[in-house]
Design a protein around this motif. Structure first.
Motif, short mmCIF file in Angstrom:
data_model
loop_
_atom_site.label_atom_id
_atom_site.label_comp_id
_atom_site.label_asym_id
_atom_site.label_seq_id
_atom_site.Cartn_x
_atom_site.Cartn_y
_atom_site.Cartn_z
N ILE A 4 -3.13 13.04 -55.46
CA ILE A 4 -4.11 12.49 -54.53
C ILE A 4 -3.65 11.08 -54.21
O ILE A 4 -3.47 10.26 -55.11
N GLU A 5 -3.42 10.80 -52.93
CA GLU A 5 -2.94 9.49 -52.50
C GLU A 5 -4.10 8.50 -52.41
O GLU A 5 -4.01 7.39 -52.86
N HIS A 6 -5.21 8.97 -51.81
CA HIS A 6 -6.42 8.14 -51.75
C HIS A 6 -7.61 8.98 -51.32
O HIS A 6 -7.44 10.11 -50.87
N ILE A 7 -8.79 8.42 -51.48
CA ILE A 7 -10.01 9.01 -50.97
C ILE A 7 -10.52 8.09 -49.86
O ILE A 7 -10.63 6.87 -50.07
N HIS A 76 -15.08 10.78 -46.32
CA HIS A 76 -14.58 11.29 -45.05
C HIS A 76 -13.41 12.25 -45.26
O HIS A 76 -13.33 13.29 -44.62
N HIS A 77 -12.48 11.90 -46.17
CA HIS A 77 -11.32 12.76 -46.40
C HIS A 77 -10.70 12.51 -47.77
O HIS A 77 -10.96 11.49 -48.39
N ILE A 78 -9.89 13.46 -48.18
CA ILE A 78 -9.05 13.31 -49.37
C ILE A 78 -7.61 13.41 -48.88
O ILE A 78 -7.26 14.35 -48.16
N ALA A 79 -6.80 12.42 -49.26
CA ALA A 79 -5.41 12.37 -48.83
C ALA A 79 -4.49 12.72 -49.99
O ALA A 79 -4.70 12.25 -51.11
N ASN A 110 1.31 2.02 -44.11
CA ASN A 110 2.73 2.39 -44.00
C ASN A 110 2.97 3.88 -44.28
O ASN A 110 3.87 4.26 -45.01
N LYS A 111 2.14 4.74 -43.68
CA LYS A 111 2.23 6.17 -43.92
C LYS A 111 2.37 6.94 -42.61
O LYS A 111 1.81 6.56 -41.59
N LEU A 112 3.09 8.07 -42.68
CA LEU A 112 3.02 9.11 -41.66
C LEU A 112 1.91 10.04 -42.13
O LEU A 112 1.85 10.39 -43.32
N VAL A 113 1.03 10.47 -41.20
CA VAL A 113 -0.11 11.27 -41.61
C VAL A 113 -0.30 12.48 -40.70
O VAL A 113 0.10 12.47 -39.53
N ALA A 114 -0.92 13.50 -41.26
CA ALA A 114 -1.35 14.68 -40.52
C ALA A 114 -2.59 15.22 -41.24
O ALA A 114 -2.76 15.00 -42.44
N PHE A 115 -3.42 15.93 -40.49
CA PHE A 115 -4.69 16.40 -41.05
C PHE A 115 -4.82 17.91 -40.94
O PHE A 115 -4.34 18.52 -39.98
N LEU A 116 -5.52 18.49 -41.92
CA LEU A 116 -5.88 19.91 -41.90
C LEU A 116 -7.35 20.02 -41.51
O LEU A 116 -8.18 19.21 -41.95
N VAL A 124 -13.72 20.20 -46.36
CA VAL A 124 -13.10 18.91 -46.70
C VAL A 124 -11.97 18.62 -45.73
O VAL A 124 -11.06 19.44 -45.58
N LEU A 125 -12.02 17.46 -45.06
CA LEU A 125 -10.90 17.03 -44.23
C LEU A 125 -9.78 16.60 -45.17
O LEU A 125 -9.97 15.74 -46.03
N VAL A 126 -8.61 17.24 -45.04
CA VAL A 126 -7.46 16.95 -45.90
C VAL A 126 -6.42 16.22 -45.07
O VAL A 126 -6.06 16.66 -43.98
N GLU A 127 -5.95 15.10 -45.63
CA GLU A 127 -4.90 14.31 -44.99
C GLU A 127 -3.63 14.42 -45.82
O GLU A 127 -3.69 14.36 -47.05
#
Length: 135
Positions: A4-7, A76-79, A110-116, A124-127
């Motif tokens: 888990i990178e962050h909440i 809001h999301h779990i990354a 400083n991240k590249l991100v995408a969401f499910l 749950v919104l997953v990043e």
């Protein structure tokens, strides 16, 4: 997925919420930044190995503003951290997950991100987050 990178927590007022989380976690945010394309201002707290991202809407039509209107403040999301976001997106797509943005984009910290899409992940919104390597 490595860890888990962050909440991510949606908040109405990032200044007030920064004070609250500084008291709660016993540390000040290590970074604040605005992601104009997403209409969001963020702050990040590090507590031991864990990170919390606070998200405040900067525009009325941003995803965070819409979330706050529908659900109010809260998670809001779990990354999740990944080494290769492109490969992970392909793997998840083959597994049947609905990808919200098939091309990763630059996000905060400083991240590249995408969401499910949360409809395929029990609400749950997953990043997915991949550290952008300095060249």
């Amino acid at each position: 997925m490595d860890k888990i990178e962050h909440i991510g927590i949606a908040v109405k007022n990032i200044g007030e919420s920064n004070k609250l989380f500084a008291k709660l976690l016993g540390v000040e945010p290590y970074k604040m930044e605005e992601v104009a394309l997403e209409g969001v201002r963020t702050s990040f707290f590090q507590s031991g190995p864990n990170k919390v991202e606070l998200l405040e809407a900067t525009t009325l039509d941003s995803p965070i503003a819409k979330f706050l209107d529908r659900k109010g403040e809260g998670i809001h999301h779990i990354a999740f951290a990944v080494e290769d976001i492109e490969s992970e997106l392909q793997r998840l797509k083959k597994e049947g997950f609905r990808i919200l943005n098939e091309t990763p984009k630059k996000g905060a910290d400083n991240k590249l991100v995408a969401f499910l899409h949360p409809k395929g992940t029990n609400g749950v919104l997953v990043e997915l987050c991949q550290e952008i390597k300095e060249e």
